[in-house]
Design an enzyme around this catalytic site. Structure first.
Site, PDB file in Angstrom:
ATOM      1  N   TRP A   1       0.831  -1.209   0.000  1.00 31.58           N
ATOM      2  CA  TRP A   1       0.000   0.000   0.000  1.00 31.58           C
ATOM      3  C   TRP A   1       0.862   1.254   0.000  1.00 31.58           C
ATOM      4  CZ3 TRP A   1      -4.062  -1.865  -1.806  1.00 31.58           C
ATOM      5  CH2 TRP A   1      -4.515  -3.130  -1.410  1.00 31.58           C
TER       6      TRP A   1
ATOM      7  N   ASP B   1      -1.843   6.687   6.082  1.00 28.92           N
ATOM      8  CA  ASP B   1      -2.865   5.714   5.727  1.00 28.92           C
ATOM      9  C   ASP B   1      -3.010   4.774   6.920  1.00 28.92           C
ATOM     10  OD1 ASP B   1      -4.451   3.679   4.790  1.00 28.92           O
ATOM     11  OD2 ASP B   1      -3.010   2.936   3.315  1.00 28.92           O
TER      12      ASP B   1
ATOM     13  N   LYS C   1     -11.972  -2.161   7.866  1.00 28.25           N
ATOM     14  CA  LYS C   1     -11.170  -3.024   8.739  1.00 28.25           C
ATOM     15  C   LYS C   1     -11.692  -2.961  10.179  1.00 28.25           C
ATOM     16  CE  LYS C   1      -8.089  -3.227   5.282  1.00 28.25           C
ATOM     17  NZ  LYS C   1      -7.753  -4.426   4.497  1.00 28.25           N
TER      18      LYS C   1
END
Length: 360
Positions: A103, A173, A197
């Site tokens: 990511w 992030d 999540k």
């Protein structure tokens, strides 16, 4: 009929608190006597406006946000924020990025479209098995911000504290450990997280922006949809109503459990139980450096990798889902976010012990 719930270790979309799901189930057809679902009403009506207000207030309390922060509810996931952060703050300039996984690499790729990217650290040469110590960070000296991914779902690593940033605001992030522990919020210029999540369903992204950072946002030749200032204090377009609705109830649930400090204690306890079993002998082996291990995504392999397919198949029969590792790395991954109960972790450990006994 009593419903049977699996032990859900999915990396995302992930387990939500059962109490939240049950409340949403009760209200789905008729929201608090309104005669319609919250997802059938105007996003400018009093019902959704109150949900939105509650969510912002609860999030502000949990994170200790002062008046110097703005909260935005977006669509597009963290992937859109990979683009929006440099679009707003790094056009024609330089930003420092810490590369700790897939990511991070995606965020770096987007940032390079708008300005210079300086890699302050990368663990790619060790297959992203760790995060850096502050002494390993090499900053450009001319960055606008320092970007990092707080938890790396694929490789099972996590920053347990904010990294050094050379006096610059952090851009983070936080998708896969958002609301799992307290953070030093004043270090952040921008913090964003996909909800799927720890915070709610897929489709909602939470963006938290410090006002002094907003003042530096790009103001010329801007896209309205990609401009943070355009979105602040407005409902510029229809928000992800259902996502915010569930998010509000997840925040309520976290507060009822004692807040972020309580979540952190529980998450440390759950992860400790599982890592202790992995470290018991060499039948199982963790893939992340011990000092960098994630409390959210526990990644491991079997000494005999030929047995991993059997492990996954038998775990499913035992009522466990989501244990297969990411397709890019293989192995196993147990995602034990806030809503994963300790009983599920204990059930997994019991299964691992029995699997070792029968296949070791």
């Amino acid at each position: 009929m009593k419903q049977k719930r699996a032990h859900n270790f999915s990396a995302g979309p992930a387990a939500l608190p059962l109490e939240v799901l049950q409340k949403a189930q009760e209200e789905l057809v008729d929201y608090q006597g309104a005669g319609a679902s919250i997802i059938e009403m105007s996003h400018r009506g009093p019902e959704y406006t109150e949900v939105d207000r509650q969510a912002r207030e609860r999030l502000s309390r949990l994170l200790g946000l002062g008046d110097d922060y703005e909260i935005l509810f977006y669509q597009g996931g963290a992937s859109l924020q990979f683009l929006m952060v440099p679009y707003n703050f790094n056009t024609g300039k330089t930003a420092d990025y810490i590369n700790t996984g897939t990511w991070s690499k995606k965020a770096i790729k987007e940032a390079k479209v708008f300005g210079d990217v300086h890699i302050a650290f990368s663990s790619e040469d060790s297959n992203f098995n760790r995060v850096p110590g502050d002494e390993e960070l090499n900053f450009s000296g001319k960055g606008e911000y320092v970007h990092f991914t707080s938890n790396n779902t694929i490789f099972g690593t996590q920053f347990r504290n904010e990294p050094a940033s050379d006096g610059l605001p952090l851009a983070c992030d936080a998708s896969s450990d958002f609301l799992s522990r307290p953070v030093d919020i004043n270090r952040y210029g921008v913090l964003y997280a996909g909800a799927q999540k720890n915070a709610g369903p897929a489709g909602l992204t939470i963006v938290i922006l410090r006002k002094d950072m907003l003042e530096k946002a790009r103001s010329e030749n801007v896209s309205s949809m990609l401009s943070y200032p355009t979105q602040v204090g407005t409902l510029f377009n229809t928000p992800p109503v259902f996502g915010v609705y569930i998010f509000n109830y997840v925040l309520e649930w976290i507060e009822s459990k004692g807040g972020l400090e309580a979540m952190d204690r529980l998450n440390q306890q759950k992860a400790g139980i599982l890592y202790d079993e992995i470290d018991r002998d060499d039948f199982y082996a963790g893939t992340a450096d011990k000092a960098s291990r994630s409390l959210m995504n526990v990644t491991f392999r079997l000494k005999d990798e030929a047995l991993e397919k059997t492990f996954i198949e038998e775990s499913k029969k035992a009522g466990m889902s989501g244990l297969k590792g990411h397709r890019s790395v293989g192995g196993m991954r147990a995602s034990i976010y806030n809503a994963c109960p300790q009983a599920s972790v204990e059930a997994l450990v019991e299964f691992m012990q029995e699997f070792r006994r029968t296949h070791g």
